[in-house]
Design a protein around this motif. Sequence first.
Motif: not given
Length: 416
Positions: A340-349, A390-399
């Motif tokens: 919901e709040s996005g993730l850093t690259a390291q956390t996502l990895d 650190n850069e935080v990445y967030s995904a766009l909604s599916l639609d």
Amino acid sequence: MQSARFIPFRKQDIVDMCSQELNNNTQQTSFKQFCDLLASLIHYDYHATLESLKNNYAPFDPNSDTRSLAPVSADQKAQCQREFAKDFAKVLNAANFEVITNEDLQDALNEESLFKVRLEVEFDDFEEVVFYRRGESQLTETITSFWGLRKKPLHFTNYDRVAVFIRFKDSAYFKAKNKTPMGFEPSSTIVKLFQNVPKADLEMLFPNSEVRMRPIDKAIIGSSALVGGAVVLITKLGASIVLLLALFAFWGGFRSEAVEMTQQHFITFAIGMGVFGSFIFKEWSKFKNRKIKFMKALSDNLYFKNLDNNAGVFHTLIDAAEEEDIKEALLAYTFLLKSESGLTAQTLDEQIEHWFKSKYQCDLDFEISDALEKLVRMRLVTCSNEIEGNEVYSALSLDHAKAILDERWDNLFQYN
């Protein structure tokens, strides 16, 4: 052992695995439509790479069945080879292959071969040699010796896939060495793809490798020939040799008593020499047959390990690179979509690698940088500096993501 970048699941399996991480059936259906769009666009992007590989490889393709409109100059051919090598390396990297180092190749020449075949490679014949591998495992085979009386386990490193890129030196080199190329043309470039190759037997993949007898094989044949030859000399030629020595001693003045050679003596000596000659021929044939047996073992082994050759290799690798790109992008997008709040690259990895290890018992080194680079370039995720710089990445909604992919797909086929 270091974890591999390769994701050992099919693309469709990754789609199903990621779909199961989503909350409801509606989201799962929308996600699969998103997957189809994403895969189609990545496939389209790789089409240009494939065409570049085909065009640059055409001037020196040994299996070409088409004609050229104009002759290709040496400079043009060299430029094509350079461009092909660069694109080929990029595709292999995208398909998560690793370069096999020179140290690994030297280890292969020094380690005990799993197939009991000793090979020699003339490295001077090559202008450029690069081996790539994907998928590494530790295996054990039982090796028999002394006619099956002795068995011992042999632990070895096995590569699931090995790609070979070799460029030969020009004809001037082979003329200077007074060598005739066997099975390849000077200045040519070959690419090959193999499966299930033990690290200790990498040298068998070289096109100019030659079978050599191992010291133990020479010792077995040599001792057999020595013992057998001694028996033949004593039983068949013993009396005749003693008589001949006595005759030579009489002629040389070392013996006063005359020696008489009858016709029977000459016949016996001739028969003995014939038996001895046939024994020598038999031992020589045994040596040649053993070498032929080794060559057959090598050719049989390569027959079942060879997956593709020349132009067919980069068609296969393009497909593999596409799959890896799609799988990496889908995995990164799915886990960002869940957050919901996005993730850093390291956390996502770390989340993706832990998910594979805990849920599917799979250790891998996920290529997070490649995955995020693709998603950002395709505008499917946003990036902001929020957590300690650190850069935080967030995904766009599916639609929203589907709408962007739909728009890009439509733009590809709009003609002015």
